[in-house]
Design an enzyme around this catalytic site. Structure first.
Site, PDB file in Angstrom:
ATOM      1  N   CYS A  50     -12.546  14.885 -63.505  1.00 29.70           N
ATOM      2  CA  CYS A  50     -11.506  14.143 -62.804  1.00 29.70           C
ATOM      3  C   CYS A  50     -10.391  13.700 -63.730  1.00 29.70           C
ATOM      4  O   CYS A  50      -9.395  13.146 -63.280  1.00 29.70           O
ATOM      5  CB  CYS A  50     -12.118  12.923 -62.133  1.00 29.70           C
ATOM      6  SG  CYS A  50     -13.506  13.345 -61.077  1.00 29.70           S
ATOM      7  N   HIS A  92     -12.861  11.681 -76.203  1.00 32.27           N
ATOM      8  CA  HIS A  92     -13.950  12.551 -75.759  1.00 32.27           C
ATOM      9  C   HIS A  92     -15.266  12.031 -76.328  1.00 32.27           C
ATOM     10  O   HIS A  92     -15.435  11.991 -77.539  1.00 32.27           O
ATOM     11  CB  HIS A  92     -13.706  13.974 -76.260  1.00 32.27           C
ATOM     12  CG  HIS A  92     -14.435  15.004 -75.468  1.00 32.27           C
ATOM     13  ND1 HIS A  92     -15.804  15.055 -75.385  1.00 32.27           N
ATOM     14  CD2 HIS A  92     -13.984  16.016 -74.707  1.00 32.27           C
ATOM     15  CE1 HIS A  92     -16.154  16.054 -74.596  1.00 32.27           C
ATOM     16  NE2 HIS A  92     -15.074  16.662 -74.182  1.00 32.27           N
ATOM     17  N   HIS A 101       1.640  -2.326 -63.656  1.00 36.75           N
ATOM     18  CA  HIS A 101       0.824  -1.667 -62.642  1.00 36.75           C
ATOM     19  C   HIS A 101      -0.313  -0.900 -63.287  1.00 36.75           C
ATOM     20  O   HIS A 101      -0.170  -0.373 -64.373  1.00 36.75           O
ATOM     21  CB  HIS A 101       1.674  -0.687 -61.820  1.00 36.75           C
ATOM     22  CG  HIS A 101       2.913  -1.299 -61.268  1.00 36.75           C
ATOM     23  ND1 HIS A 101       2.892  -2.172 -60.206  1.00 36.75           N
ATOM     24  CD2 HIS A 101       4.200  -1.187 -61.645  1.00 36.75           C
ATOM     25  CE1 HIS A 101       4.127  -2.563 -59.953  1.00 36.75           C
ATOM     26  NE2 HIS A 101       4.938  -1.979 -60.798  1.00 36.75           N
ATOM     27  N   HIS A 146      -8.549   5.590 -61.842  1.00 39.43           N
ATOM     28  CA  HIS A 146      -9.075   6.706 -61.072  1.00 39.43           C
ATOM     29  C   HIS A 146     -10.051   6.194 -60.015  1.00 39.43           C
ATOM     30  O   HIS A 146     -10.989   5.460 -60.320  1.00 39.43           O
ATOM     31  CB  HIS A 146      -9.776   7.664 -62.022  1.00 39.43           C
ATOM     32  CG  HIS A 146     -10.648   8.665 -61.341  1.00 39.43           C
ATOM     33  ND1 HIS A 146     -10.200   9.498 -60.340  1.00 39.43           N
ATOM     34  CD2 HIS A 146     -11.951   8.956 -61.488  1.00 39.43           C
ATOM     35  CE1 HIS A 146     -11.180  10.256 -59.920  1.00 39.43           C
ATOM     36  NE2 HIS A 146     -12.254   9.955 -60.603  1.00 39.43           N
ATOM     37  N   HIS A 192     -10.037   4.143 -50.158  1.00 41.02           N
ATOM     38  CA  HIS A 192     -10.289   3.919 -48.733  1.00 41.02           C
ATOM     39  C   HIS A 192      -9.619   4.979 -47.863  1.00 41.02           C
ATOM     40  O   HIS A 192     -10.220   5.526 -46.935  1.00 41.02           O
ATOM     41  CB  HIS A 192      -9.770   2.529 -48.351  1.00 41.02           C
ATOM     42  CG  HIS A 192     -10.069   2.151 -46.942  1.00 41.02           C
ATOM     43  ND1 HIS A 192      -9.178   2.339 -45.908  1.00 41.02           N
ATOM     44  CD2 HIS A 192     -11.174   1.611 -46.390  1.00 41.02           C
ATOM     45  CE1 HIS A 192      -9.712   1.927 -44.775  1.00 41.02           C
ATOM     46  NE2 HIS A 192     -10.930   1.474 -45.045  1.00 41.02           N
ATOM     47  N   ASN A 239     -12.342  10.084 -52.955  1.00 44.64           N
ATOM     48  CA  ASN A 239     -12.211  10.460 -54.345  1.00 44.64           C
ATOM     49  C   ASN A 239     -11.655  11.878 -54.400  1.00 44.64           C
ATOM     50  O   ASN A 239     -12.385  12.840 -54.212  1.00 44.64           O
ATOM     51  CB  ASN A 239     -13.589  10.383 -55.030  1.00 44.64           C
ATOM     52  CG  ASN A 239     -13.519  10.818 -56.482  1.00 44.64           C
ATOM     53  OD1 ASN A 239     -12.484  11.273 -56.970  1.00 44.64           O
ATOM     54  ND2 ASN A 239     -14.625  10.687 -57.174  1.00 44.64           N
TER      55      ASN A 239
END
Lengths: 472, 492
Positions: B220, B299, B383, B387, B416, B420
């Site tokens: 992702c 990583h 802001h 994810h 919502h 995802n």
């Protein structure tokens, strides 16, 4: 007066400093190959004609026509008796591979090659700054690059990219990424890992255009260490001169030349269309158009342009005249040997090597490395270029200052090429870890024919598909 | 936090040293200026006037010195690294026919998993607590009972989501397909040959000298990895633009078995994609929405526990699915901490960094019993786009970074409304903030994404111009209903 003098001298000094920094940074933007290691799988994975026949026979969906087709393809493929296949082919499980099979195939490859590469160059995994992995047909979660990082415990800030589905030209694309990163970041060491995954991609149906892929691809892979560190440049082998990528995806026939899809019964395989050679030729010609001015000397280009102009002038009065247009591959009409000394051709098949040899006007000596690689290792997809390079190195052909031209094709349809300059004399001394070391003296062999014809040639005589029975 | 502090200490020392060496010349100027200032103060005003009158302003000298000044300023400006702008982006809005309300999902689940009621029960409990709404979408192939995940269906889903998003991007920015110089497509779980990037090149007839890259398997967080690659490429190629397509193709990855840990992705992953246009052209400076300030990649693959927490494997019956380990939250927290140690010094104001340094010195050198000081990231950013991996991820990050409900509102509402959507979720969240009219010029946005492996990538953008509420886009028809209150458990 004094203040003005001091001010202007300060400014001039600053200017000189900036210009020097700019010229200095150019030296840090070169992309060098420090070393490379091709993979030689263990001998129990060698695919002889006998075993190939058994594997083909195991496929229950094939009929006489398919056998005839396969025989023709394999006999003229140029592939020899010592190429390598994944373990599951020998265990009879090629139609039901598991994820673990695919992963172990890749593990066997990268553990062996990266280990040797790092040990030989006295480097640790923590020294690697950039990792680019390209394996076209394997898409695992976590990615193969993450697996390599996990196995070797690399640093947290390593820049990693995992490319897939870019076909047999993907290793040039990986070098392109590294080249671009080297232009912005100084003092970096990059590792490019290129291979192909065969275990999960066996086609179990009988669509002719798809069974060809089963027989042509072989196991193999390569790990390449690239760097732009100045302290390592005395140990470097090659320097990148230029890299050109051409993508013909915009054309429908080029895009559909090599597509992975399901056949009528839902089995997944790679469809190789009949228009593939034409698509390859078009892409090749376009790629040459861009790279030729970058690599050949100006005098040769000038002479070529003049000859083109004369030809045009001579041809225009007689429009209807039929000139002998080469069907498969047009002749380039320009002598590439003036700028290139060695040719690394992707070993896509005998037809590919022949076509490129014809259009670039190359001799058998030039095509020998590619033909021998095809014979000894088969079509190992993206890593084949490095095996060809290994052959040239083992045959002590590479002298300092020589230029090597690498060209490869990929699905989509892409044609990518690059030119390397040899920076260290590689024709003296031992080439450690070269995959060809153990057998280079036997090459070139007297005959490149494989025993498929003598063993299975009787299939050509068979006429009746219904009463056909496979004789051992 | 075992290695956190020591690695931070070393990083600060290294940063200080780098700053000193890199700006050596400018730092040298300070004593020179000081000497000149002292000299000027020593001389009285009459002396200064005398010096001024004694200067002979020869026309040649004036020309030479002005030429020198201009030349040097040009060299200075040209040697700066190119700014990379995000011109615009568009997110895919799935059609209403693809919606999967809870009732549909549970009905499908009961029919497909009729032999394992416990797994159906498990899926229901997950869905109740997931934070997803009733308007999330799944691709058409998954609506069939049983689902038909053939390669053709996967390709058609890819075509539907990618081409719609790209058409929208072309319309918004006025970009012509043949002007695209770099194309990066990232889709983690679906990788056909020819690649998705080749499919895009084929559909829009892009140029033959385009630089295309197809990243996959990177989870992702692949969207930010693509932005990183685009940034590196745009530094090297002047006057170019790059199109990034971030998506996740759900069709081939629907888990058909009944192993519980592997049913989780079925409940959370939904269809979505985003197309982003980035550029380094000076002419785009005025119409660009954001400027890329920093991008940090971490990583954690070297750590075995992190590596195995998101793992694709076969279950006992040989069905392929993605196994999410139970320590996912803890691992995400650790990865975030590692990422913060790198990005903190780059974005935190000097006051916070000083406070952090002081607390570090106090704890380590003087062994005072102070609590570890967590820098206040709310001072650095206006802001936050976290994810939308799942409700637990957003909760965990809200706790770790001490954010208020309003800061994580974009993430919760995206989860919502869209579920995802993997790498494209960050762009839906950014679109939410814009649609709410909250994005002003100069605002800084922090995008954080996690991925399998385990990776944590974050990007810092600065808003270039105040953005008017977009008339179209994925949120246009429902933004007035948001924010909604999402209860802990939705009774099904």
């Amino acid at each position: 007066m004094d203040i003005l003098c001091i001010l202007s001298s300060l400014l001039i000094l600053y200017l000189i400093f900036k210009i020097w920094k700019h010229i200095d940074s150019k030296r840090d933007q070169n992309c060098y190959i420090l070393d490379y290691q091709c993979h030689k799988p263990s001998d129990d994975r060698m695919l002889s004609t006998q075993i190939s026949g058994e594997i083909i026979r195991r496929n229950k969906h094939l009929r006489l026509n398919e056998f005839k087709f396969l025989l023709k393809a394999i006999v003229s493929s140029g592939i020899g008796e010592q190429t390598y296949a994944p373990c599951i082919y020998f265990e009879g499980r090629e139609e039901s591979p598991t994820i673990q099979d695919a992963l172990s195939e890749m593990e066997e490859f990268y553990i062996d090659t990266i280990e040797q590469l790092l040990k030989r160059n006295k480097l640790k995994p923590k020294d690697i700054d950039v990792l680019v992995v390209n394996v076209s047909m394997l898409n695992s979660t976590p990615s193969l690059s993450a697996r390599i990082i996990n196995h070797y415990k690399m640093r947290e800030d390593v820049k990693v990219f995992n490319l897939t589905a870019m076909g047999c030209s993907a290793s040039v694309i990986s070098v392109d990424i590294v080249k671009n990163i080297f232009k912005t970041y100084k003092n970096k060491l990059a590792l490019v890992v290129t291979s192909e995954s065969l275990s999960p991609n066996w086609y179990s149906g009988n669509n002719r255009s798809m069974i060809l892929a089963n027989c042509l691809f072989r196991s193999g892979g390569c790990a390449v260490l690239l760097t732009n560190k100045r302290c390592l440049s005395p140990r470097a082998m090659f320097k990148l001169k230029c890299l050109v990528r051409t993508h013909h995806g915009a054309r429908e026939d080029s895009f559909n030349a090599c597509v992975q899809k399901e056949d009528e019964l839902g089995r997944v395989g790679i469809h190789l269309d009949k228009t593939l050679p034409k698509a390859a030729t078009r892409a090749f010609v376009d790629n040459l158009k861009v790279i030729t001015p970058k690599i050949l000397p100006v005098t040769v280009l000038f002479r070529f342009m003049l000859s083109l102009l004369l030809k045009k002038l001579r041809r225009s009065p007689s429009k209807g005249s039929t000139s002998n247009v080469a069907q498969a591959a047009p002749k380039a009409g320009i002598n590439f040997k003036t700028g290139i000394d060695h040719f690394c051709i992707h070993t896509g098949g005998k037809a590919v090597i022949d076509a490129i040899g014809y259009s670039l006007d190359l001799t058998e000596y030039d095509l020998e490395p590619a033909r021998m690689t095809l014979h000894r290792f088969g079509n190992t997809s993206a890593s084949s270029l490095w095996y060809v390079l290994g052959y040239m190195e083992a045959k002590k052909r590479l002298k300092r200052g020589d230029r090597v031209f690498m060209i490869s094709f990929g699905a989509g349809f892409k044609c990518n090429s690059c030119v390397w300059e040899v920076v260290r004399d590689l024709s003296v001394g031992e080439c450690l870890g070269n995959v060809w070391n153990h057998c280079i003296d036997q090459y070139p062999p007297k005959s490149l024919l494989n025993p498929f014809l003598e063993k299975y040639g009787w299939i050509r005589e068979e006429e009746d598909a219904d009463t056909f029975k496979f004789r051992t | 936090m075992p290695d956190f502090s020591s690695s931070v200490k070393l990083k600060y020392v290294k940063l200080g040293y780098q700053y000193l060496v890199n700006h050596f010349l400018s730092l040298l100027l300070i004593p020179i200026m000081a000497i000149i200032a002292v000299e000027l103060l020593r001389m009285g005003p009459e002396d200064i006037l005398n010096v001024w009158n004694s200067l002979h302003f020869d026309i040649v000298q004036v020309l030479c010195s002005s030429f020198l000044v201009i030349f040097i300023s040009t060299v200075y400006f040209m040697s700066k690294p190119r700014t990379v702008y995000l011109v615009d982006y568009s997110c895919y809005k799935p059609p209403v026919t693809c919606r999967v309300p809870f009732a549909t999902f549970m009905e499908h689940s009961r029919l497909i998993l009729k032999d394992s009621p416990k797994s159906v029960e498990f899926q229901m409990r997950i869905l109740e607590r997931s934070g997803l709404g009733e308007e999330t979408c799944l691709p058409p192939a998954i609506h069939y009972i049983p689902p038909t995940p053939t390669m053709d269906e996967a390709r058609s889903e890819a075509q539907m989501v990618i081409f719609t998003a790209m058409d929208d991007l072309f319309k918004k920015t006025g970009l012509l397909p043949k002007d695209i110089d770099i194309l990066i497509v990232n889709c983690s779980l679906f990788s056909p040959t020819p690649s998705l990037s080749a499919m895009v090149i084929n559909k829009y007839k892009l140029r033959s000298n385009i630089k295309s890259f197809n990243l996959s398997g990177m989870g992702c967080s692949a969207g930010l990895i693509s932005v990183d690659l685009a940034r590196d490429l745009l530094q090297v190629h002047p006057n170019s633009n790059a199109v990034i397509v971030s998506t996740e193709i759900i069709t081939p990855n629907y888990y058909k078995g009944n192993e519980r840990a592997m049913l989780l992705p079925n409940c959370l992953f939904r269809m979505g994609s985003a197309a982003i246009l980035m550029s380094n052209r000076r002419s785009d400076r005025w119409r660009a929405k954001y400027k890329l300030c920093h991008l940090v990649r971490t990583h954690r693959g070297a750590d075995d526990k992190s590596f195995y927490c998101v793992y694709e494997q076969e279950d006992r019956e040989g069905k392929i699915g993605i196994n999410l380990s139970k320590d996912l939250m803890a691992i995400a927290g650790e990865a975030l901490k590692a990422n913060i140690t790198t990005i903190g010094p780059l974005v935190l104001p000097a006051s916070e960094q000083l406070l952090f340094l002081l607390s570090l010195i106090g704890r380590k050198i003087f062994n005072l019993k102070w609590k570890p000081y967590i820098p206040d990231f709310k001072l650095a950013f206006e802001h936050f786009c976290i994810h939308a991996g799942g409700r637990a991820v957003i909760d965990e990050l809200q706790k770790n970074l001490q954010l208020s409900g309003e800061h994580v509102e974009a993430s919760r509402m995206t989860l919502h409304r869209f579920g995802n959507t993997s790498s494209s979720s960050l762009w839906y969240e950014l679109c939410y903030i814009e649609s709410k009219g909250r994005m002003r010029r100069g605002d800084r946005v922090w995008q954080i994404a996690f991925g399998s492996g385990f990776k944590c990538n974050s990007a810092v953008w600065k808003c270039n111009r105040t953005i008017k509420t977009p008339k179209d886009g994925p949120w246009s028809d429902c933004i007035d209903r948001y924010p909604v209150f999402i209860p802990e458990v939705v009774k099904l």
